[in-house]
Design an enzyme around this catalytic site. Sequence first.
Site, PDB file in Angstrom:
ATOM      1  N   CYS A 122       0.840  -1.205   0.000  1.00 11.42           N
ATOM      2  CA  CYS A 122       0.000   0.000   0.000  1.00 11.42           C
ATOM      3  C   CYS A 122       0.872   1.250   0.000  1.00 11.42           C
ATOM      4  O   CYS A 122       1.518   1.563   0.992  1.00 11.42           O
ATOM      5  CB  CYS A 122      -0.914  -0.046   1.224  1.00 11.42           C
ATOM      6  N   CYS A 150       0.224   4.074   2.507  1.00 13.44           N
ATOM      7  CA  CYS A 150       0.653   3.686   3.866  1.00 13.44           C
ATOM      8  C   CYS A 150       2.075   4.155   4.132  1.00 13.44           C
ATOM      9  O   CYS A 150       2.437   4.458   5.271  1.00 13.44           O
ATOM     10  CB  CYS A 150       0.591   2.167   4.033  1.00 13.44           C
TER      11      CYS A 150
END
Lengths: 154, 290
Positions: free
Chosen positions: A78, A81
């Site tokens: 991700c 993230c």
Amino acid sequence: MYPAGSNSSLILMSSVPVKRGAFLEFLVFSAMGTFSLCAAYFKEEEKMMEIINLTEANFDTVLTTNNLMLVDFWADWCAPCRLMSLVLDRLAEQYGDQVTMAKVNVDQALELAVRFHVLAIPTVLTFKKGKLIDRQTGFMPGNFYMDLLNANLT
Amino acid sequence: MYDIIVIGGGPAGLAASINGKNRNKSVLLCSNDYRDSYLYKAARIENYPGRPGISGKELLEELVNHAKKAEVEFLQEKAFAVISLDGQIYVSAGDKVENARRVILAIGMASPNKFPGEAPFLGRGVSYCATCDGMLYRNGKKVTVVGKAENSVEEANYLNEIGCQVTFVSDKPAFGLKEGIESVVAKRLEVMGKDAVTALKADDREIPSDGIFILRNSVAPSDLLPGLELDGGAITVNRRMETSVPGVYAAGDCTGRPLQISKSLGEGQSAALNAAESIDLEKKEGKSAR
């Protein structure tokens, strides 16, 4: 650059306090498996901080023993993230031991993601005295968390 | 690190990229395929001075070729998040994170309208990013893709490949979906749920869903960069095209009316020249954008 939390070797050693500035050196050391060298290195640091890797096994203990805690749900696939991690690293530096910073790798601790209905990442949950006081999904800037933490430091 | 990252590949973004390169700055242009732009579909443009009757396709191709000639770097990914940290701006796009001294937002006019139930369930089943969150549903979970972007079919196919049970909802029949993906045509949509998403209501039908991926061509400015000052959905800028976030500029339709090509080109140029100037000043004075 990958922030601290997204490195698997760091997770293995998450109980070792980590100073941000030492991160690159730490990567090299841990990659070589020279744990003893590494430990000696950190002993020299004056101010230490800890980013705790949470799993189903330690979550409740950590939650009840910490006053104010940010929990960042993330995964290495991700990209946003990684941005969130950069922000949390700065917050960890800024707040030191006043706030506990923790991470949940949703690939390793899917039960925790399910328990808190985390269905999109990054998601950051803030707990005070074990109680959930804030939940943010997607990326929020550092000053948002500073306001939140400052209001709850006592 | 780049000098300038431009987000958005319409006229404003292309003008900004070209002008950034003209000022000898390294430029990364992060955008969808230019053929996905709604301008590409315009058959005739009558109000672009000097070129009456030019098609959107022709104009965009000329701009893209100019940018390529100027050696602008292209990154064909959708940007999801932008942050300003320690005097640098970080951009997450697709599965990458890039950083720059300055960022120019040229993200076009995003529809400010969300579906009923969309905002409250964001993060509890509603997601805007298949590559970010698809993996959370990979074990045979039911996901519904709301296809509002040109590449939505590809994203739906990706979710199908990683093991999700996919239903595709769009306002027109979709083509190119993999076998096993049901296609539903519906106009009125509503996200249903309690603690988390349970279904998408599509016209009169309820589609049971563990997750709903709402895929639009552009991310709303407030989702892309939380805290950015807006005025009625448009990004607030000054004459230098600076936004409320230091180091971040905006140009084109995203700054508001008139939504016209020549205004976008001018703003893109202005943003790039001002960004370049402030980079030069910063290097000279040795201080950051903070």
